[in-house]
Scaffold this motif. Sequence first.
Motif, PDB file in Angstrom:
ATOM      1  N   THR A 237      21.337 -11.608  15.520  1.00 34.02           N
ATOM      2  CA  THR A 237      22.421 -11.715  16.504  1.00 34.02           C
ATOM      3  C   THR A 237      21.861 -12.054  17.884  1.00 34.02           C
ATOM      4  OG1 THR A 237      23.772 -10.166  15.234  1.00 34.02           O
ATOM      5  CG2 THR A 237      24.364 -10.481  17.562  1.00 34.02           C
ATOM      6  N   SER A 238      20.733 -11.448  18.233  1.00 35.46           N
ATOM      7  CA  SER A 238      20.094 -11.781  19.520  1.00 35.46           C
ATOM      8  C   SER A 238      19.652 -13.235  19.534  1.00 35.46           C
ATOM      9  CB  SER A 238      18.902 -10.853  19.754  1.00 35.46           C
ATOM     10  OG  SER A 238      19.356  -9.503  19.832  1.00 35.46           O
ATOM     11  N   THR A 260      16.570 -16.539  11.276  1.00 38.52           N
ATOM     12  CA  THR A 260      16.010 -15.245  11.699  1.00 38.52           C
ATOM     13  C   THR A 260      16.272 -14.158  10.658  1.00 38.52           C
ATOM     14  OG1 THR A 260      16.414 -15.863  13.984  1.00 38.52           O
ATOM     15  CG2 THR A 260      15.994 -13.531  13.558  1.00 38.52           C
ATOM     16  N   LEU A 261      17.451 -14.180  10.087  1.00 38.85           N
ATOM     17  CA  LEU A 261      17.821 -13.146   9.109  1.00 38.85           C
ATOM     18  C   LEU A 261      16.911 -13.192   7.885  1.00 38.85           C
ATOM     19  CD1 LEU A 261      20.201 -11.002   8.632  1.00 38.85           C
ATOM     20  CD2 LEU A 261      21.115 -12.758   7.094  1.00 38.85           C
ATOM     21  N   TRP A 262      16.346 -14.359   7.599  1.00 39.80           N
ATOM     22  CA  TRP A 262      15.572 -14.587   6.375  1.00 39.80           C
ATOM     23  C   TRP A 262      14.350 -13.666   6.272  1.00 39.80           C
ATOM     24  CZ3 TRP A 262      13.763 -20.267   4.868  1.00 39.80           C
ATOM     25  CH2 TRP A 262      13.370 -20.284   3.524  1.00 39.80           C
ATOM     26  N   GLY A 263      13.798 -13.253   7.395  1.00 41.36           N
ATOM     27  CA  GLY A 263      12.569 -12.460   7.367  1.00 41.36           C
ATOM     28  C   GLY A 263      12.712 -11.150   6.594  1.00 41.36           C
ATOM     29  N   ASP A 380      17.093 -14.257  -5.076  1.00 42.49           N
ATOM     30  CA  ASP A 380      16.905 -15.147  -3.917  1.00 42.49           C
ATOM     31  C   ASP A 380      18.224 -15.513  -3.252  1.00 42.49           C
ATOM     32  OD1 ASP A 380      16.173 -18.244  -5.776  1.00 42.49           O
ATOM     33  OD2 ASP A 380      17.980 -17.004  -5.651  1.00 42.49           O
ATOM     34  N   MET A 381      19.346 -15.064  -3.822  1.00 43.70           N
ATOM     35  CA  MET A 381      20.660 -15.289  -3.194  1.00 43.70           C
ATOM     36  C   MET A 381      21.084 -14.094  -2.331  1.00 43.70           C
ATOM     37  SD  MET A 381      22.416 -18.137  -3.592  1.00 43.70           S
ATOM     38  CE  MET A 381      24.104 -17.565  -3.409  1.00 43.70           C
ATOM     39  N   PHE A 382      20.337 -12.988  -2.384  1.00 42.41           N
ATOM     40  CA  PHE A 382      20.801 -11.767  -1.699  1.00 42.41           C
ATOM     41  C   PHE A 382      20.957 -11.992  -0.197  1.00 42.41           C
ATOM     42  CE2 PHE A 382      18.879  -8.505  -4.925  1.00 42.41           C
ATOM     43  CZ  PHE A 382      19.674  -9.049  -5.924  1.00 42.41           C
ATOM     44  N   THR A 383      19.968 -12.625   0.425  1.00 42.41           N
ATOM     45  CA  THR A 383      20.042 -12.776   1.891  1.00 42.41           C
ATOM     46  C   THR A 383      21.088 -13.808   2.270  1.00 42.41           C
ATOM     47  OG1 THR A 383      17.677 -12.257   1.920  1.00 42.41           O
ATOM     48  CG2 THR A 383      18.624 -13.020   3.975  1.00 42.41           C
ATOM     49  N   VAL A 384      21.380 -14.728   1.356  1.00 43.11           N
ATOM     50  CA  VAL A 384      22.467 -15.693   1.596  1.00 43.11           C
ATOM     51  C   VAL A 384      23.786 -14.933   1.698  1.00 43.11           C
ATOM     52  CG1 VAL A 384      23.770 -17.595   0.590  1.00 43.11           C
ATOM     53  CG2 VAL A 384      21.289 -17.596   0.440  1.00 43.11           C
TER      54      VAL A 384
END
Length: 437
Positions: A237-238, A260-263, A380-384
């Motif tokens: 968000t930042s 950024t969220l991917w990390g 591998d779809m979880f963060t999506v």
Amino acid sequence: MTDKKASLTVDGLGETIELPVYAGTTGPEVIDVRALTGKGYFTYDPGFVSTASCESKITYIDGDKGVLLHRGYPIDTLAKNSDYLESCYLLLHGELPSESEYSEFVNIITNHTMVHESISRFFRGFHYDSHPMAMMCGIVGALSAFYHDSLDINNARHRIISAHRLIAKMPTLAAMCYKHSQGQPFMYPDNNLGYAENFLHMMFGSPCNDPDVNPVIARAMDRIFLLHADHEQNASTSTVRLAGSSGANPFACIAAGIATLWGPAHGGANEAVLNMLEEIGDEKNIDKFVARAKDKDDPFRLMGFGHRVYKNFDPRATVMKETCDEVLEELGLGDDPLLKIAKRLEQIALEDPYFIEKKLYPNVDFYSGIIMKAIGIPTDMFTVIFATGRTVGWIAHWHEMITDGYKIGRPRQLYKGATTRDFPERATRPPANPSIF
Ligand code: SDX
């Protein structure tokens, strides 16, 4: 704004610097340090552990008490009584919608779920085994190539159209990533279905076989989106706020948030939790992994545990755990081996002095992966799916920043490099002996 002051004295400065102190409606007060630059000083706060980057009215977290409010409503109350789209309306507009406002919002979102047919051609450029988050970063950023009618960030109408388009299209794009990886045809959205139901239809339906979506699973999916909707000024968000402060268009800003969220320290943790549980493999191996997590010389961390803000249970994890039990019960997976490992790991960690002393509790990512795996969603779809739920939070903060007024974000630094030096001729230079970058 305030009569309260903080007084700062610095050795050798010869004067006391008075800094205003502001109070919010709740939570810690803040010290306005902007005057320090004029006195020749910067504040120093790597990782922004002690920095309030903005004012906001959207989400409040009390990490010590494990409280999460969206526009004043506790997350467990919303999870129990609301749904994802109603919570989207709340995050965007600040109040819960009336019946007619809710119906109109659902109708708008439902009728924006299709994407331009040309977007399906983008997927042909990706190998079938491309990581879905890599595809989402590219595809969402590319949306700005299609929507020239809504890119003026200073036009409120453009901003709300972009918000509707992003909330509506993220599930469609997410499902397209999955279908591409499976070598299956894309499924069109079905306007007769609810938001989460439609996503599962696009994920698991096919032209040859399109069974009704299990309502218990659809409700669980909706709750997963809701629990991930927003979380104050987290890293992604930042990033969206910082990207937006340069005047970038909303699709580019959301693509930056996705990246950024991917990390694994952030939104990638749900995928990392499943990989960790599968690596543990059996309850008898748990103690070995807990020992590794406590070993300062071992970079291994217990994924799904700990949080920058929560030093108590993440209230989302509590709801997610209930949802996990409901889904596994519905699917007859109550004795799922990974769930057994997860529950035993949680019990051991919560009794271990290391985790107790460092206030490391399960976070939102600890149970979400088990639910998604049970539903048949690949790891591998979880963060999506996290990104799909979080899109409304990113957009709400981006919109708030613009309407509240903003300056381009431009932090400074504590410089520790070389001071000015002469340029030596190459023939006279000693070997540089560079360390590995
Ligand atoms: C999300 O910010 C948000 O709101 C994020 C999020 C959102 O909704 O947007 O809530 C989503 O990102 C949840 C967090 C998901 N990440 C994980 O589950 C990854 C595992 N967790 C850790 O990487 C860690 O806990 C963080 C990154 C989440 C928080 O790290 P901090 O705040 O920078 O804390 P830290 O790394 O300084 O840790 C404090 C201490 C350290 O020990 P000391 O150096 O003090 O001796 O706790 C230890 C750490 O070594 N520690 C852990 C640990 N997490 C912290 N030790 C073992 N296992 C862990 N998981």
